[in-house]
Design an enzyme around this catalytic site. Structure first.
Site, mmCIF file in Angstrom:
data_model
loop_
_atom_site.group_PDB
_atom_site.id
_atom_site.type_symbol
_atom_site.label_atom_id
_atom_site.label_comp_id
_atom_site.label_asym_id
_atom_site.label_seq_id
_atom_site.Cartn_x
_atom_site.Cartn_y
_atom_site.Cartn_z
ATOM 1 C CB CYS A 152 64.444 36.668 -26.051
ATOM 2 S SG CYS A 152 64.988 36.397 -24.388
ATOM 3 N NE ARG A 153 66.426 31.565 -29.372
ATOM 4 C CZ ARG A 153 67.905 31.892 -29.858
ATOM 5 N NH1 ARG A 153 68.656 32.213 -29.166
ATOM 6 N NH2 ARG A 153 67.865 32.194 -31.309
#
Length: 221
Positions: free
Chosen positions: A177-178
């Site tokens: 993810c981020r």
């Protein structure tokens, strides 16, 4: 001030102004979000859970320090990081904080424990990912399109329950993810393991890759 009258103190005050711009939890969160790609104020407010006026004020502080840039499309203003060195500033602060602050390490442990449960976290270093593994990006689709791990497939986390059957059943799944403080990957991996899929989360994400260039992202601006 006349540039000929500058002092060493002025130099350090100038540096402090840049550091001060990111010395705020909400602004650091915005830096992580902007490392994913360009976003409007409205999008950033929605993703961060902050009010529009608060988000705009934080973005102005970052802009005044030269850390973000803007472009206008009709009535909408879009923000982006001024460069990958801003992501590097974020990750250096994170690395020092995790190394030196027991309180921060405890906060991260407790935050991630809500997903991992009592067992050890199932994570993998990006360097250990092989071509036989399926790499899954669970960020919003617009962030995937702005830049992603080479060869990754996109299934945003809210769509995972409906679309997980699109994943190959005979390969390991690696989710990202981020960034390190983003729980989306661990939530997805935990859910997939509950469905009998051998899934692990990467222990880094897009913000770390932009900072280090250890992973070259496809299409990142």
């Amino acid at each position: 001030m006349d540039r000929w009258n500058m002092t060493k103190a002025d130099v350090f005050d100038g540096l402090a102004a840049v550091v001060k711009a990111v010395a705020n939890g909400r602004r650091l969160e915005l830096v992580e979000l902007l490392a994913q790609g360009e976003h409007s104020v409205e999008e950033l407010a929605r993703l961060s859970g902050m009010a529009m006026t608060t988000t705009s004020a934080h973005l102005q502080t970052l802009k005044q320090a030269g850390l973000v840039r803007t472009r206008r499309a009709r009535t909408t203003i879009y923000y982006r990081l001024a460069g990958d060195d801003v992501a590097e500033l974020y990750t250096v602060a994170k690395r020092v904080g995790l190394l030196r602050s027991a309180e921060l390490r405890e906060s991260v442990h407790d935050y991630m424990a809500d997903v991992d449960g009592d067992g050890p976290a199932a994570t993998i270093d990006p360097a250990a990912v092989t071509s036989e593994m399926t790499v899954l990006d669970v960020r919003p689709r617009e962030e995937f399109e702005a830049g992603h791990f080479p060869g990754a497939v996109s299934i945003p986390l809210p769509q995972l329950a409906e679309r997980h059957t699109e994943l190959p059943v005979d390969t390991d799944v690696v989710v990202y993810c981020r960034g390190e403080f983003c729980r989306l990957a661990r939530e997805a991996a935990h859910w997939l393991r509950g469905k009998g899929i051998n899934a692990v989360a990467m222990d880094e994400g897009v913000v770390e890759w932009r900072a280090s260039k250890a992973v070259e992202l496809d299409e990142i601006a």
